[in-house]
Design a protein around this motif. Structure first.
Motif, PDB file in Angstrom:
ATOM      1  N   TYR A   1       0.833  -1.201   0.000  1.00 20.14           N
ATOM      2  CA  TYR A   1       0.000   0.000   0.000  1.00 20.14           C
ATOM      3  C   TYR A   1       0.872   1.256   0.000  1.00 20.14           C
ATOM      4  O   TYR A   1       2.057   1.221   0.352  1.00 20.14           O
ATOM      5  CB  TYR A   1      -0.914   0.012   1.223  1.00 20.14           C
TER       6      TYR A   1
ATOM      7  N   ASP B   1       1.835   2.324   6.530  1.00 19.03           N
ATOM      8  CA  ASP B   1       0.934   2.536   5.400  1.00 19.03           C
ATOM      9  C   ASP B   1       0.329   3.942   5.426  1.00 19.03           C
ATOM     10  O   ASP B   1       0.462   4.691   6.392  1.00 19.03           O
ATOM     11  CB  ASP B   1      -0.156   1.455   5.361  1.00 19.03           C
TER      12      ASP B   1
ATOM     13  N   THR C   1      -2.581   5.175   5.835  1.00 23.93           N
ATOM     14  CA  THR C   1      -3.576   5.597   6.820  1.00 23.93           C
ATOM     15  C   THR C   1      -2.926   6.307   7.996  1.00 23.93           C
ATOM     16  O   THR C   1      -3.503   7.240   8.564  1.00 23.93           O
ATOM     17  CB  THR C   1      -4.406   4.405   7.334  1.00 23.93           C
TER      18      THR C   1
ATOM     19  N   ASP D   1      -8.449   6.753  -0.870  1.00 24.98           N
ATOM     20  CA  ASP D   1      -9.563   5.858  -0.549  1.00 24.98           C
ATOM     21  C   ASP D   1     -10.746   6.032  -1.480  1.00 24.98           C
ATOM     22  O   ASP D   1     -11.497   5.085  -1.715  1.00 24.98           O
ATOM     23  CB  ASP D   1     -10.029   6.085   0.899  1.00 24.98           C
TER      24      ASP D   1
ATOM     25  N   SER E   1     -12.894   7.308   6.907  1.00 23.22           N
ATOM     26  CA  SER E   1     -11.732   6.432   6.746  1.00 23.22           C
ATOM     27  C   SER E   1     -11.011   6.359   8.077  1.00 23.22           C
ATOM     28  O   SER E   1     -11.180   7.231   8.941  1.00 23.22           O
ATOM     29  CB  SER E   1     -10.774   6.962   5.669  1.00 23.22           C
ATOM     30  N   ARG E   2     -10.193   5.329   8.235  1.00 21.46           N
ATOM     31  CA  ARG E   2      -9.422   5.217   9.467  1.00 21.46           C
ATOM     32  C   ARG E   2      -8.520   6.442   9.641  1.00 21.46           C
ATOM     33  O   ARG E   2      -8.270   6.900  10.753  1.00 21.46           O
ATOM     34  CB  ARG E   2      -8.596   3.935   9.440  1.00 21.46           C
TER      35      ARG E   2
ATOM     36  N   ASP F   1      -9.606  -0.845   3.769  1.00 19.92           N
ATOM     37  CA  ASP F   1      -9.588   0.011   4.958  1.00 19.92           C
ATOM     38  C   ASP F   1     -10.738  -0.357   5.883  1.00 19.92           C
ATOM     39  O   ASP F   1     -11.833  -0.696   5.430  1.00 19.92           O
ATOM     40  CB  ASP F   1      -9.711   1.473   4.519  1.00 19.92           C
ATOM     41  N   SER F   2     -10.518  -0.286   7.180  1.00 21.23           N
ATOM     42  CA  SER F   2     -11.505  -0.777   8.148  1.00 21.23           C
ATOM     43  C   SER F   2     -12.855  -0.078   8.027  1.00 21.23           C
ATOM     44  O   SER F   2     -13.901  -0.745   8.038  1.00 21.23           O
ATOM     45  CB  SER F   2     -10.962  -0.631   9.579  1.00 21.23           C
TER      46      SER F   2
ATOM     47  N   CYS G   1      -8.677  -6.594   7.000  1.00 22.36           N
ATOM     48  CA  CYS G   1      -8.049  -5.266   6.984  1.00 22.36           C
ATOM     49  C   CYS G   1      -6.529  -5.424   7.051  1.00 22.36           C
ATOM     50  O   CYS G   1      -5.981  -5.698   8.121  1.00 22.36           O
ATOM     51  CB  CYS G   1      -8.552  -4.419   8.150  1.00 22.36           C
TER      52      CYS G   1
ATOM     53  N   LEU H   1      -4.446  -3.059   6.736  1.00 20.72           N
ATOM     54  CA  LEU H   1      -3.902  -1.751   7.090  1.00 20.72           C
ATOM     55  C   LEU H   1      -3.958  -1.509   8.595  1.00 20.72           C
ATOM     56  O   LEU H   1      -4.658  -2.217   9.330  1.00 20.72           O
ATOM     57  CB  LEU H   1      -4.703  -0.665   6.366  1.00 20.72           C
TER      58      LEU H   1
ATOM     59  N   THR I   1      -5.230  -0.026  11.960  1.00 17.23           N
ATOM     60  CA  THR I   1      -6.573   0.371  12.369  1.00 17.23           C
ATOM     61  C   THR I   1      -6.733   0.213  13.868  1.00 17.23           C
ATOM     62  O   THR I   1      -5.949  -0.481  14.526  1.00 17.23           O
ATOM     63  CB  THR I   1      -7.654  -0.456  11.641  1.00 17.23           C
TER      64      THR I   1
ATOM     65  N   HIS J   1      -8.649   0.136  -5.506  1.00 17.65           N
ATOM     66  CA  HIS J   1      -8.299   0.947  -4.348  1.00 17.65           C
ATOM     67  C   HIS J   1      -7.061   1.768  -4.725  1.00 17.65           C
ATOM     68  O   HIS J   1      -5.985   1.207  -4.912  1.00 17.65           O
ATOM     69  CB  HIS J   1      -8.017   0.042  -3.143  1.00 17.65           C
TER      70      HIS J   1
END
Length: 387
Positions: free
Chosen positions: A11, A130, A132, A170, A217-218, A285-286, A308, A310, A312, A360
Motif C-alpha cells: 500500500y 501505510d 492511513t 480511498d 476512513s481510518r 480500509d476498516s 483489513c 492496514l 486500524t 483501491h
C-alpha cells in the motif's frame, strides 16, 4: 515469511498519505528524502496532479548530506522558498533516510517558522508505515493548528456535518465525496467542511461549528477524536453505501448530534442472521470495508467478512472482521471463501475463488481510475449485480 509480500504490491506509504491529506490546503509540503520519491507519489498515487496545482516538493538529500549531515542547507532552502511562495503553512515530511539518521524535523520546522513567520510543523513519517497513518497524522495536526472554537447556534433539526478522512487514496476522483455531500443534504442535514477534498485552510477554522463529524476512513479518526476531546463534537464512523445502510447511518448521525455521543455507524450483525450460503471476503480500509460489508448485507443478504491489511483501531472492526497485516494472513483467511472483493492486484492470491474487482487507489495507484466505482447511496445497486 513475515513482513514480506511475494505476489502482491504494498500500500501507499505514510509519506504519501500526508501529501494526499494536505494537497488542497495551500501549504508547502516537503518530503525530506532523496530525489525520486516525489515522482513516485505524483505519478502513481495522486490523481489531482495534472489538474490542480499544489506545492509538493522534495529536498533531494544527497548521499554526502545523509552521511555527514547538513541541516543548514535544508533550512536555508526551506526559508528561501517559503518566503518566495508565501504558502499557508510549511509541512516537513519524514522518510527512511531522515528516520535512520535521526533528523529532528520538529526542530527544523520551528526554525523555519521563526525565520518566515509562516506556521511550520514536522511529521515523523518513515516510509515503512501505510498511508492511513500518514493521513491520520496530517489531519490531526492540521485541525490542532488551524481549527478554532467558536460560539454558534445549533440547529438540532438540521445538524451541521463535517466529513473527515476523505482523500483520493480511498475515494479516487469518482464523485464519491460529492455523493456523500448530497446524501447529507437529502437527509435534512447541512454540509460542513470536507477534510480534505474540496477544502481550504480557511474553512478548517470553522470546523468546530459542526454538530457532528462523519469519519469516512481510518485516517480521519484521530482528528475526529481530537475534536471530540477539545470541542465536544461527537463523531460517527461510516460511509453511506447503499440506500438502506445510508438511511440507517443518517439516523446514527442525527442521534450523535442530539445526544453528543460518538459511535461506530455500521451495526453489529446477529450471528444467526446469516442465511446466504456463499461466503465473501472483502479486503480494504476498516471503515470503508466494514461499511460496505454492512451495506451488502442489508441490500442483498451477502455474507461478507472484512479483512483489513492496514493499520486500524480495534473499535473500527466489527462482525468478525480481522486484521491481516501479512500476505500469509490473507491467504489463510481467503482459502474457504467463494469470492474475494478486492483491488484487482490481489488476483495473484486467488485460486478457485471468484475475484470481484474493487479498485483501491492506495493499492494500485491510478491504473484503474476509469473503472473505480462510486458506490454511495443508490449507486450500489448496479454494482451488486456482478457479485
Amino acid at each position: 515469511m513475515k513482513q514480506v509480500t511475494g505476489r502482491i504490491c504494498t500500500y501507499s506509504s505514510d509519506e504519501f498519505g500526508i501529501c494526499s491529506a494536505l494537497y488542497e490546503l495551500g501549504g508547502m509540503v516537503v518530503m525530506h528524502d532523496a530525489s525520486g520519491c516525489n515522482s513516485t507519489y505524483t505519478t502513481h498515487d495522486e490523481p489531482r496532479w495534472y489538474d490542480m496545482d499544489s506545492m509538493i516538493f522534495i529536498s533531494a538529500i544527497s548521499e554526502a548530506e545523509a552521511i555527514m549531515g547538513d541541516d543548514d542547507k535544508f533550512i536555508h532552502d526551506l526559508t528561501e522558498t517559503a518566503q518566495e511562495l508565501q504558502p499557508e503553512f510549511v509541512a516537513l515530511v519524514g522518510a527512511p533516510i531522515p528516520y535512520m539518521i535521526g533528523t529532528d524535523l520538529d526542530a527544523i520546522a520551528r526554525i523555519v517558522q521563526e525565520k518566515t513567520g509562516i506556521p511550520a510543523f514536522g511529521f515523523a513519517a518513515n516510509g515503512m508505515n501505510d498511508y492511513t497513518k500518514g493521513i491520520s497524522m496530517a489531519l490531526k495536526k492540521i485541525v490542532h493548528v488551524f481549527c478554532e472554537k467558536r460560539e454558534y447556534e445549533k440547529n438540532p433539526e438540521c445538524p451541521v456535518v463535517n466529513i473527515i478522512g476523505a482523500t483520493p487514496l480511498d475515494f479516487s476522483l469518482n464523485r464519491s465525496v460529492e455523493s456523500m455531500q448530497a446524501w447529507i443534504t437529502e437527509n435534512r442535514m447541512q454540509n460542513g467542511v470536507c477534510l480534505a477534498m474540496g477544502c481550504t485552510k480557511e474553512q478548517i477554522g470553522s470546523m468546530a461549528e459542526a454538530d457532528v463529524n462523519l469519519v469516512v476512513s481510518r485516517g480521519g479518526l484521530a482528528a475526529a477524536e481530537y475534536m471530540e476531546e477539545n470541542f465536544g463534537i461527537p463523531y460517527v464512523a461510516g460511509i453511506p453505501f447503499g440506500e438502506r445502510f445510508g438511511a440507517q447511518l443518517a439516523e446514527e448521525v442525527r442521534k450523535a448530534a442530539a445526544d453528543g455521543v460518538s459511535r461506530i455507524g455500521y451495526p453489529d450483525r446477529e450471528a444467526d442472521s446469516l442465511t446466504e450460503k456463499k461466503k465473501y471476503v472483502l479486503i480494504g480500509d476498516s471503515v470503508f470495508a466494514s461499511s460496505l460489508a454492512a451495506a451488502l448485507w442489508m441490500e442483498a443478504k451477502m455474507d461478507v467478512r472484512v479483512l483489513c491489511p492496514l493499520d486500524t483501531e480495534e473499535k473500527l472492526l466489527k462482525n468478525n472482521a480481522v486484521r491481516t497485516p501479512e500476505e500469509d494472513d490473507i491467504l489463510r483467511e481467503i482459502k474457504d471463501a467463494d469470492a474475494v472483493i478486492a483491488d484487482p492486484l490481489y488476483r495473484p492470491l486467488t485460486d478457485r475463488q471468484k475475484m470481484i474487482e474493487l479498485p483501491h487507489e492506495a493499492f494500485s495507484g491510478r491504473i484503474y481510475d476509469s473503472v473505480n466505482p462510486n458506490l454511495i447511496g443508490a449507486n450500489l445497486k448496479g454494482w451488486i449485480e456482478q457479485c
